[in-house]
Write an enzyme that holds these catalytic residues in place. Sequence first.
Site, PDB file in Angstrom:
ATOM      1  N   CYS A  60      -5.225  -7.649   2.884  1.00  0.00           N
ATOM      2  CA  CYS A  60      -5.724  -8.878   3.491  1.00  0.00           C
ATOM      3  C   CYS A  60      -4.624  -9.917   3.648  1.00  0.00           C
ATOM      4  CB  CYS A  60      -6.901  -9.434   2.697  1.00  0.00           C
ATOM      5  SG  CYS A  60      -6.518  -9.679   0.967  1.00  0.00           S
ATOM      6  N   GLN A 128      -2.278  -0.148  -3.060  1.00  0.00           N
ATOM      7  CA  GLN A 128      -2.377  -0.153  -1.603  1.00  0.00           C
ATOM      8  C   GLN A 128      -1.137   0.452  -0.950  1.00  0.00           C
ATOM      9  OE1 GLN A 128      -2.961  -4.365  -1.645  1.00  0.00           O
ATOM     10  NE2 GLN A 128      -5.165  -4.230  -1.234  1.00  0.00           N
TER      11      GLN A 128
END
Lengths: 398, 398
Positions: A60, A128
């Site tokens: 994000c 991630q």
Amino acid sequence: MNYSMDKKAGRMMYCMSVSHKKASVNIRERFAFHEKEKTEFIERLMRKEAVTGVVVLCTCNRSEIYVSGTKHAIGELQREAADYKGIRLEELLKYLNIFSGESAIGHLFKVACGFDSMVLGEDEILGQAKEAYQISRDQGAVDYEMNVLFQRAFACAKRIKTDTNLSRTPLSVATLVANEVFRFEKEGGEKNVMVIGMTGKMGSTITKNILSKQGIWVTGTVRSHKSDLTVEAKGERVRVVDYRDRYQYMEEMDIVISATSGPHYTVTCEELSEQISPEKKRLFMDVAVPVDMDPEIGELDRLTLYNIDYFETLSKNNTEIKLKELDRANAIMEEELDGAIKEVVFHPYIKRMEGLRKAFAGKRLDTLLYEIRDHVPSEDLKVVLKTLDGLERWIKEE
Amino acid sequence: MNYSMDKKAGRMMYCMSVSHKKASVNIRERFAFHEKEKTEFIERLMRKEAVTGVVVLCTCNRSEIYVSGTKHAIGELQREAADYKGIRLEELLKYLNIFSGESAIGHLFKVACGFDSMVLGEDEILGQAKEAYQISRDQGAVDYEMNVLFQRAFACAKRIKTDTNLSRTPLSVATLVANEVFRFEKEGGEKNVMVIGMTGKMGSTITKNILSKQGIWVTGTVRSHKSDLTVEAKGERVRVVDYRDRYQYMEEMDIVISATSGPHYTVTCEELSEQISPEKKRLFMDVAVPVDMDPEIGELDRLTLYNIDYFETLSKNNTEIKLKELDRANAIMEEELDGAIKEVVFHPYIKRMEGLRKAFAGKRLDTLLYEIRDHVPSEDLKVVLKTLDGLERWIKEE
């Protein structure tokens, strides 16, 4: 000097980054890649002759694409990204940071270790990054160099996590309060916690934090006239009660936290001592300014009271610790980064070893050294001679 | 990294400087060394174990002492200098610049080339430096390293003088005027020059400049009411005349220069044309503001008139040339400096060659390179590998 020593191939890693540092969230969204898009985009880029590796990392806070290839690779990447996302190249360039060669490697290490994150040292990004790498690996889109660099960046992040207390040194009062809850010892295990002012900013953050571990039950108070407010932290382990009824639940509580912004005591000594038995060990934490809890309750049997000063001192001490840990983490990163650069710099020479050996065969050391002296600048000569000094020692020590 | 690679000896050159940059003339005088003092001080310092070379350079703008030796040499120098000159060490340190290792070499080169002088690029300092070096050499106070460095600094200064126009590009009007006088062609050779306003600042500088070459005779005018003024530029080739009589000498003049600060013409066309014959080639130079010479005289037969604008344009053009020449001179200095540093860095290895050859005998290139990779930082590894690439080429080209 950049690391690409492999002159013929001239290969290098690049990174194109759209991050929270340069672009707002709605811009970042335009550059985001869904799972399917990632696969598609990687495939598309890998068809380019200049490109030998691609990793797409989207969180994000950032959209970053790492490519490995010739010097044309970064240009191809920018054109393809603009085309794929339907953004004009001029527009795209406004929000980009481009890293090349060693600065790209350095950036990858920083990102993987959480040094480039909004919350310094957070470790969600590591997972991630690993996932992004794995997607490319599964598609055969990771070349030798990228493989070395990503693996080493992950190892570096792990080492920092293991060897330093960077991610284990909280600074926020909400986290420090939650840690006290976790640390509170109780036979049987299940802990009852009351949060007075659960719907406030601090109250809801604390509630969220403490519910992250099992075995904790929260009783949160709300003002009846505000009962239409959404309680952010809902769940089967949360019970909402009317503020006015708070005392009647206190006997069953192990821990009471108060975080309202009102001017009055939420807990007075007089009323509390009427409600609770002195046999039970209890922890009261007052994180409000001005204070919510009557300081006198700290005198009650088996009751411990911490106020905001306590947490602020803790936070200040932790800041000092964190800065020291940050220094240690930086030192680890520099070391690991240097090792990674050495590996990619050295790699092309493994194949060339035979050729070099032949070229130098039969040449006297004097001849070679005089050649070097006559051709290189003094700075390089000093490095070569210093290395020679070391070499003499190192092979003796073997 | 500094140049002293000879770890065991740890020898280096240092420079202690008291110059016009940091100390006023009366301070500089306290640090000046006469011929006898130089010899005495060199002898004294050479008795110190730490010191293997000393050169004392004194001019009106600087007192500099160069020492070569171990790391204690510079301390010994400061103590001895303070003691010899009867100055407290604390006092001495106030006016000192200390240069060590490469910065001392760099300073020596700058000084020798006139880059550290008040007048950039002046070459008087070169002669003074050579003399200082010779005094030490005669006393056996110049070691191998100092010998290399001073000789190379002198060679560098000579190359800059020969290969650039740095010292041949005057900027001052007085020098430019004198150059016009020298360039003026006349059969028979002897030139008669009148300087109107010879006792003024500009007039006296011009007179001094033009008298520096033979075959020039100066007629200088003075105002009768100021005849008590000292005429600075005296000599057998100077004749002083009354300003009011100036026209009666003009016929015999080849060149007339006017440099008064008065508001009136010192030469009018009307009066001049009555006095001079038009057969003779003449040069009139007006360097005054406001102008001294009636511009109309420029129309007279065979007479050339230059005014202050002419010289200012010349000066401006020369400034541009000088800046370019300065760039070229700097490039030469960097190159020569690098060569000098390489020579002193390399020198200790000549003696060690045999030992190094033995140490590496029978070792495979792979083994050596892996040792290097595992021990040095990436920056050094890159230099070593780049040098190896070069070496492969250079020995092929031999």
